[in-house]
Design an enzyme around this catalytic site. Structure first.
Site, PDB file in Angstrom:
ATOM      1  N   GLU A   1       0.689  -0.993   0.089  1.00 53.95           N
ATOM      2  CA  GLU A   1       0.051   0.118  -0.057  1.00 53.95           C
ATOM      3  C   GLU A   1       0.865   1.348   0.027  1.00 53.95           C
ATOM      4  O   GLU A   1       1.840   1.237   0.636  1.00 53.95           O
ATOM      5  CB  GLU A   1      -0.810   0.093   1.370  1.00 53.95           C
TER       6      GLU A   1
ATOM      7  N   HIS B   1      -4.024  -2.710  -8.071  1.00 42.70           N
ATOM      8  CA  HIS B   1      -5.049  -3.373  -7.641  1.00 42.70           C
ATOM      9  C   HIS B   1      -5.998  -3.446  -8.807  1.00 42.70           C
ATOM     10  O   HIS B   1      -6.892  -4.236  -9.182  1.00 42.70           O
ATOM     11  CB  HIS B   1      -5.497  -2.479  -6.185  1.00 42.70           C
TER      12      HIS B   1
END
Length: 177
Positions: free
Chosen positions: A110, A149
């Protein structure tokens, strides 16, 4: 191998992988509340300690059990939440090249950010260094197996977003800069 400094904060939101080699790196973004940086809430979410009464946005996160292997903050600092050999819960319903359940064989990183806010130089440097280290440890993670993603959950996810400079990142990984 380059030493990557990361703060170890073990998340309870992980489990053992099935007997399958790690062969994918998925890049995400996150900010809590959305668009706000340098807050403690990402850590709290991944550690399972987020007080969902702290901010109105958090009510939709109540009961959510999610994690990533690591988070790279705007400063370039890295927190590691899940051992890379374990399965973090980051991808959700996902598929890559016809193979579902990406969490089984992927590492999730992330970046503190949003789809549209430019990422920092420090984030690119830390991400490139971490990627090179992961490629040494897991040689099946080639440049062609580093995705966003959005690539594994199209229509459902948009991160790391239009602000992420894939060319810059890939160049840094290849050149070692």
């Amino acid at each position: 191998m380059t030493e990557i400094r990361a703060n170890w904060l073990p998340s309870p939101h992980c489990d053992d992988r099935p007997d399958t080699p790690i062969s994918l790196l998925v890049i995400h973004n996150i900010s809590l509340p959305p668009g706000e940086f340098a807050q403690p809430y990402i850590k709290q979410l991944f550690l399972g300690t987020l007080d969902c009464n702290e901010h109105p946005y958090f009510s939709q996160l109540r009961g959510l059990k999610v994690s990533a292997h690591a988070v790279i903050y705007r400063t370039g600092e890295i927190d590691q939440f899940v051992d890379y050999d374990k399965r973090a819960w980051h991808a959700g319903v996902s598929s890559f090249q016809g193979r579902s359940r990406c969490n089984d064989y992927a590492i999730g990183i992330e970046l503190e950010g949003t789809d549209t806010a430019p990422y920092t130089d420090e984030q690119y440097q830390s991400l490139a260094a971490l990627t090179r280290m992961l490629q040494q440890q897991y040689p099946l993670i080639t440049l062609g197996r580093i995705v966003g993603h959005n690539d594994i959950a199209p229509g459902r996810k948009t991160d790391p977003g239009v602000a992420f400079d894939w060319g810059r990142f890939r160049g840094m990984v290849q050149t070692g800069l």
